[in-house]
Design a protein around this motif. Structure first.
Motif, PDB file in Angstrom:
ATOM      1  N   ALA A 128     102.743  97.873 134.233  1.00  0.00           N
ATOM      2  CA  ALA A 128     102.787  97.375 135.615  1.00  0.00           C
ATOM      3  C   ALA A 128     103.067  98.502 136.601  1.00  0.00           C
ATOM      4  N   GLU A 129     103.957  99.412 136.237  1.00  0.00           N
ATOM      5  CA  GLU A 129     104.262 100.538 137.114  1.00  0.00           C
ATOM      6  C   GLU A 129     103.069 101.471 137.253  1.00  0.00           C
ATOM      7  N   VAL A 130     102.356 101.692 136.175  1.00  0.00           N
ATOM      8  CA  VAL A 130     101.170 102.555 136.210  1.00  0.00           C
ATOM      9  C   VAL A 130     100.082 101.930 137.081  1.00  0.00           C
ATOM     10  N   VAL A 131      99.880 100.625 136.940  1.00  0.00           N
ATOM     11  CA  VAL A 131      98.891  99.927 137.775  1.00  0.00           C
ATOM     12  C   VAL A 131      99.296 100.035 139.249  1.00  0.00           C
ATOM     13  N   ALA A 132     100.565  99.769 139.543  1.00  0.00           N
ATOM     14  CA  ALA A 132     101.040  99.823 140.926  1.00  0.00           C
ATOM     15  C   ALA A 132     100.904 101.227 141.507  1.00  0.00           C
ATOM     16  N   THR A 133     101.340 102.224 140.767  1.00  0.00           N
ATOM     17  CA  THR A 133     101.270 103.599 141.260  1.00  0.00           C
ATOM     18  C   THR A 133      99.825 104.040 141.453  1.00  0.00           C
TER      19      THR A 133
ATOM     20  N   GLY B 116     102.679  94.793 141.332  1.00  0.00           N
ATOM     21  CA  GLY B 116     102.883  95.664 140.178  1.00  0.00           C
ATOM     22  C   GLY B 116     104.301  96.192 140.088  1.00  0.00           C
ATOM     23  N   TYR B 117     104.835  96.650 141.224  1.00  0.00           N
ATOM     24  CA  TYR B 117     106.207  97.159 141.204  1.00  0.00           C
ATOM     25  C   TYR B 117     107.214  96.036 140.961  1.00  0.00           C
ATOM     26  N   ALA B 118     106.960  94.855 141.513  1.00  0.00           N
ATOM     27  CA  ALA B 118     107.868  93.723 141.274  1.00  0.00           C
ATOM     28  C   ALA B 118     107.907  93.383 139.785  1.00  0.00           C
ATOM     29  N   ILE B 119     106.750  93.319 139.166  1.00  0.00           N
ATOM     30  CA  ILE B 119     106.669  93.039 137.725  1.00  0.00           C
ATOM     31  C   ILE B 119     107.338  94.160 136.930  1.00  0.00           C
TER      32      ILE B 119
ATOM     33  N   ILE C 151     118.329  97.989 125.580  1.00  0.00           N
ATOM     34  CA  ILE C 151     118.080  99.427 125.493  1.00  0.00           C
ATOM     35  C   ILE C 151     118.908 100.121 126.577  1.00  0.00           C
ATOM     36  N   PRO C 152     119.642 101.181 126.233  1.00  0.00           N
ATOM     37  CA  PRO C 152     120.438 101.889 127.231  1.00  0.00           C
ATOM     38  C   PRO C 152     119.578 102.378 128.409  1.00  0.00           C
ATOM     39  N   VAL C 153     120.155 102.304 129.602  1.00  0.00           N
ATOM     40  CA  VAL C 153     119.401 102.601 130.823  1.00  0.00           C
ATOM     41  C   VAL C 153     118.803 104.009 130.826  1.00  0.00           C
ATOM     42  N   GLY C 154     119.539 104.996 130.385  1.00  0.00           N
ATOM     43  CA  GLY C 154     119.023 106.373 130.386  1.00  0.00           C
ATOM     44  C   GLY C 154     117.810 106.537 129.496  1.00  0.00           C
ATOM     45  N   LEU C 155     117.865 105.929 128.328  1.00  0.00           N
ATOM     46  CA  LEU C 155     116.738 106.041 127.399  1.00  0.00           C
ATOM     47  C   LEU C 155     115.543 105.230 127.878  1.00  0.00           C
ATOM     48  N   ALA C 156     115.798 104.021 128.356  1.00  0.00           N
ATOM     49  CA  ALA C 156     114.696 103.186 128.849  1.00  0.00           C
ATOM     50  C   ALA C 156     114.003 103.868 130.026  1.00  0.00           C
ATOM     51  N   TYR C 157     114.793 104.408 130.929  1.00  0.00           N
ATOM     52  CA  TYR C 157     114.203 105.063 132.101  1.00  0.00           C
ATOM     53  C   TYR C 157     113.447 106.326 131.713  1.00  0.00           C
ATOM     54  N   ALA C 158     113.969 107.081 130.761  1.00  0.00           N
ATOM     55  CA  ALA C 158     113.277 108.297 130.315  1.00  0.00           C
ATOM     56  C   ALA C 158     111.904 107.949 129.729  1.00  0.00           C
ATOM     57  N   ILE C 159     111.860 106.910 128.925  1.00  0.00           N
ATOM     58  CA  ILE C 159     110.591 106.495 128.324  1.00  0.00           C
ATOM     59  C   ILE C 159     109.662 105.941 129.403  1.00  0.00           C
ATOM     60  N   TRP C 160     110.197 105.099 130.274  1.00  0.00           N
ATOM     61  CA  TRP C 160     109.413 104.485 131.346  1.00  0.00           C
ATOM     62  C   TRP C 160     108.808 105.552 132.254  1.00  0.00           C
ATOM     63  N   ALA C 161     109.643 106.472 132.710  1.00  0.00           N
ATOM     64  CA  ALA C 161     109.180 107.515 133.621  1.00  0.00           C
ATOM     65  C   ALA C 161     108.234 108.492 132.927  1.00  0.00           C
ATOM     66  N   GLY C 162     108.593 108.910 131.721  1.00  0.00           N
ATOM     67  CA  GLY C 162     107.767 109.886 131.006  1.00  0.00           C
ATOM     68  C   GLY C 162     106.369 109.374 130.712  1.00  0.00           C
ATOM     69  N   LEU C 163     106.294 108.191 130.144  1.00  0.00           N
ATOM     70  CA  LEU C 163     104.971 107.638 129.842  1.00  0.00           C
ATOM     71  C   LEU C 163     104.220 107.291 131.122  1.00  0.00           C
ATOM     72  N   GLY C 164     104.946 106.851 132.143  1.00  0.00           N
ATOM     73  CA  GLY C 164     104.307 106.567 133.424  1.00  0.00           C
ATOM     74  C   GLY C 164     103.652 107.799 134.021  1.00  0.00           C
TER      75      GLY C 164
ATOM     76  N   TRP D  62     111.310  96.144 123.604  1.00  0.00           N
ATOM     77  CA  TRP D  62     110.263  97.170 123.598  1.00  0.00           C
ATOM     78  C   TRP D  62     108.969  96.627 124.196  1.00  0.00           C
ATOM     79  N   ILE D  63     108.689  95.359 123.967  1.00  0.00           N
ATOM     80  CA  ILE D  63     107.520  94.730 124.585  1.00  0.00           C
ATOM     81  C   ILE D  63     107.727  94.667 126.099  1.00  0.00           C
ATOM     82  N   PHE D  64     108.929  94.285 126.525  1.00  0.00           N
ATOM     83  CA  PHE D  64     109.241  94.253 127.950  1.00  0.00           C
ATOM     84  C   PHE D  64     109.098  95.638 128.574  1.00  0.00           C
TER      85      PHE D  64
END
Length: 110
Positions: free
Chosen positions: A13-18, A39-42, A54-67, A4-6
């Motif tokens: 990092a994605e938000v900074v890069a974007t 930023g994108y590399a990190i 963490i399963p890929v679908g859930l991790a990506y949903a959280i990553w993309a949604g919060l991003g 979760w920290i990762f």
């Protein structure tokens, strides 16, 4: 807990890069362009570390949604972009979805 920290690091990092994409002016400005690349590399490195637990679908949903929500907030705060009622409601629904996933889903790694 480490995953979760990762994931949090990946999101930041994605938000900074974007957010830096606008400042890079189509990769014509050196320092903002380097910020975007780093930023994108990190972000992708830490997202890949997240996927060990963490399963890929859930991790990506959280990553993309919060991003999405955080980039929209930075666009409003830093670049003076407007957020209308529909966009605020939509982002509230995204945040609600992330909360539902984290609180109620049995598929997440708690």
């Amino acid at each position: 807990m480490k995953s979760w920290i990762f994931l949090g690091i990946a999101i930041v990092a994605e938000v900074v890069a974007t957010s830096g994409l606008k400042a890079s002016e189509g990769f014509t400005r050196l320092w903002p362009s380097l910020l975007v690349i780093a930023g994108y590399a990190i972000a992708f490195y830490f997202l890949s570390m997240t996927l060990k637990e963490i399963p890929v679908g859930l991790a990506y949903a959280i990553w993309a949604g919060l991003g999405i929500v955080l980039v929209a907030f930075i666009g409003w705060l830093v670049y003076g972009q407007t957020l209308d009622t529909a966009s605020v409601i939509g982002m509230a629904l995204i945040i609600s979805g992330v909360v539902v996933i984290n609180v109620f889903s049995r598929a997440t790694a708690h």
